[in-house]
Design a protein around this motif. Sequence first.
Motif, PDB file in Angstrom:
ATOM      1  N   ARG A  54      60.828  -3.458  23.630  1.00 14.24           N
ATOM      2  CA  ARG A  54      60.516  -4.077  22.346  1.00 14.24           C
ATOM      3  C   ARG A  54      61.592  -3.729  21.331  1.00 14.24           C
ATOM      4  O   ARG A  54      62.146  -2.642  21.346  1.00 14.24           O
ATOM      5  CB  ARG A  54      59.174  -3.565  21.820  1.00 14.24           C
ATOM      6  CG  ARG A  54      57.963  -4.071  22.526  1.00 14.24           C
ATOM      7  CD  ARG A  54      56.705  -3.390  21.998  1.00 14.24           C
ATOM      8  NE  ARG A  54      56.517  -3.614  20.581  1.00 14.24           N
ATOM      9  CZ  ARG A  54      56.369  -2.645  19.686  1.00 14.24           C
ATOM     10  NH1 ARG A  54      56.443  -1.374  20.040  1.00 14.24           N
ATOM     11  NH2 ARG A  54      56.155  -2.936  18.418  1.00 14.24           N
ATOM     12  N   HIS A  55      61.866  -4.688  20.463  1.00 16.12           N
ATOM     13  CA  HIS A  55      62.857  -4.568  19.401  1.00 16.12           C
ATOM     14  C   HIS A  55      64.297  -4.715  19.904  1.00 16.12           C
ATOM     15  O   HIS A  55      65.229  -4.638  19.102  1.00 16.12           O
ATOM     16  CB  HIS A  55      62.721  -3.256  18.626  1.00 16.12           C
ATOM     17  CG  HIS A  55      61.334  -2.987  18.119  1.00 16.12           C
ATOM     18  ND1 HIS A  55      60.619  -3.922  17.406  1.00 16.12           N
ATOM     19  CD2 HIS A  55      60.532  -1.886  18.230  1.00 16.12           C
ATOM     20  CE1 HIS A  55      59.430  -3.407  17.087  1.00 16.12           C
ATOM     21  NE2 HIS A  55      59.358  -2.189  17.581  1.00 16.12           N
ATOM     22  N   GLY A  56      64.478  -4.902  21.218  1.00 18.01           N
ATOM     23  CA  GLY A  56      65.794  -5.290  21.714  1.00 18.01           C
ATOM     24  C   GLY A  56      66.038  -6.761  21.398  1.00 18.01           C
ATOM     25  O   GLY A  56      65.176  -7.469  20.878  1.00 18.01           O
ATOM     26  N   LEU A  79      68.911  -2.467  17.388  1.00 15.05           N
ATOM     27  CA  LEU A  79      70.097  -2.338  16.532  1.00 15.05           C
ATOM     28  C   LEU A  79      70.179  -0.943  15.920  1.00 15.05           C
ATOM     29  O   LEU A  79      69.269  -0.519  15.201  1.00 15.05           O
ATOM     30  CB  LEU A  79      70.024  -3.386  15.425  1.00 15.05           C
ATOM     31  CG  LEU A  79      71.134  -3.364  14.383  1.00 15.05           C
ATOM     32  CD1 LEU A  79      72.476  -3.730  15.016  1.00 15.05           C
ATOM     33  CD2 LEU A  79      70.795  -4.324  13.239  1.00 15.05           C
ATOM     34  N   PRO A  80      71.266  -0.201  16.150  1.00 18.23           N
ATOM     35  CA  PRO A  80      71.421   1.098  15.479  1.00 18.23           C
ATOM     36  C   PRO A  80      71.439   0.927  13.967  1.00 18.23           C
ATOM     37  O   PRO A  80      72.114   0.035  13.434  1.00 18.23           O
ATOM     38  CB  PRO A  80      72.766   1.609  16.004  1.00 18.23           C
ATOM     39  CG  PRO A  80      72.967   0.913  17.314  1.00 18.23           C
ATOM     40  CD  PRO A  80      72.367  -0.460  17.113  1.00 18.23           C
ATOM     41  N   VAL A  91      66.916   0.131  13.837  1.00 19.74           N
ATOM     42  CA  VAL A  91      66.194  -0.626  12.815  1.00 19.74           C
ATOM     43  C   VAL A  91      65.761  -1.957  13.404  1.00 19.74           C
ATOM     44  O   VAL A  91      66.455  -2.536  14.248  1.00 19.74           O
ATOM     45  CB  VAL A  91      67.075  -0.825  11.558  1.00 19.74           C
ATOM     46  CG1 VAL A  91      68.313  -1.652  11.868  1.00 19.74           C
ATOM     47  CG2 VAL A  91      66.288  -1.440  10.406  1.00 19.74           C
ATOM     48  N   TYR A  92      64.590  -2.413  12.991  1.00 21.34           N
ATOM     49  CA  TYR A  92      64.131  -3.749  13.372  1.00 21.34           C
ATOM     50  C   TYR A  92      63.574  -4.428  12.124  1.00 21.34           C
ATOM     51  O   TYR A  92      63.768  -3.940  11.008  1.00 21.34           O
ATOM     52  CB  TYR A  92      63.111  -3.679  14.511  1.00 21.34           C
ATOM     53  CG  TYR A  92      61.848  -2.898  14.236  1.00 21.34           C
ATOM     54  CD1 TYR A  92      60.667  -3.539  13.886  1.00 21.34           C
ATOM     55  CD2 TYR A  92      61.815  -1.507  14.354  1.00 21.34           C
ATOM     56  CE1 TYR A  92      59.493  -2.831  13.653  1.00 21.34           C
ATOM     57  CE2 TYR A  92      60.654  -0.789  14.128  1.00 21.34           C
ATOM     58  CZ  TYR A  92      59.494  -1.457  13.768  1.00 21.34           C
ATOM     59  OH  TYR A  92      58.344  -0.743  13.543  1.00 21.34           O
ATOM     60  N   ASP A 121      62.136  -1.158   8.547  1.00 17.59           N
ATOM     61  CA  ASP A 121      61.412  -0.782   9.760  1.00 17.59           C
ATOM     62  C   ASP A 121      62.344  -0.009  10.680  1.00 17.59           C
ATOM     63  O   ASP A 121      63.301  -0.569  11.225  1.00 17.59           O
ATOM     64  CB  ASP A 121      60.876  -2.026  10.468  1.00 17.59           C
ATOM     65  CG  ASP A 121      59.836  -2.754   9.628  1.00 17.59           C
ATOM     66  OD1 ASP A 121      58.855  -2.107   9.230  1.00 17.59           O
ATOM     67  OD2 ASP A 121      60.013  -3.959   9.370  1.00 17.59           O
ATOM     68  N   LEU A 122      62.056   1.268  10.845  1.00 18.05           N
ATOM     69  CA  LEU A 122      62.923   2.174  11.592  1.00 18.05           C
ATOM     70  C   LEU A 122      62.317   2.510  12.950  1.00 18.05           C
ATOM     71  O   LEU A 122      61.100   2.505  13.118  1.00 18.05           O
ATOM     72  CB  LEU A 122      63.136   3.458  10.800  1.00 18.05           C
ATOM     73  CG  LEU A 122      63.752   3.278   9.408  1.00 18.05           C
ATOM     74  CD1 LEU A 122      63.653   4.569   8.618  1.00 18.05           C
ATOM     75  CD2 LEU A 122      65.203   2.827   9.528  1.00 18.05           C
TER      76      LEU A 122
END
Length: 221
Positions: A10-12, A88-89, A121-122, A143-144
Amino acid sequence: MPPEMVGWSRHGWVRLGEGWAGCLRSPLAEAEREEVADWCRAGRPLVIARGRTGDGAGELRLGLATPDKRRIGLHVAADAVAEHWRPLPLAEAVETAPEAWRAMLAELVLRALALGVRPAVYGSLAWQHRTELGYVRPDSDIDLLFAPRERWQLDGLLDLLTAACDGTPRLDGEILLPDGAAVAWRELAGRPARLLVKGPAEVSLRDLPSVLTLFDREDAA
């Protein structure tokens, strides 16, 4: 999950190839299909969402979020994917944030790295960075995502975030647990008896000691 899909969390992010529509595993309304097609032709990515119980091996749930807050969900075979990136870094997205936020976010990156944790971060800031469209507003949250492996890292992160949480922007997000599930950092910082935990394809309640023990196992490994 097939071995080649390990790390597709998730979040990729993914970019779909030209034949994505032939890889749909659930139908899309015609208007949504056209919008996704336009989005993909522009070279824009989609985010990896949580799966659902019953999804087959090699299938993905994806999300498209527009700057005006509309959402389109896709269910596709992984064969539709042309490119894939991990979450994402935060360090890469700092310069995309409003100027007034940058010093605070850069400091947060440094302090998390000092704990041995690389923050990601997303949400709106990540979408803005990935697409160069206008997602971030003055009242947007950040959103971290953090993935501590040991208990001392977790405790340090919660102390860091709690100290910073009353400023602007509001800091939200998740702690990724060692077993791959995730919990909201604000909820975990409150130390409730039971926590809402998001797994790869399900949401469940767990008691606090069972969550903290995951990090204790990492310490002992």
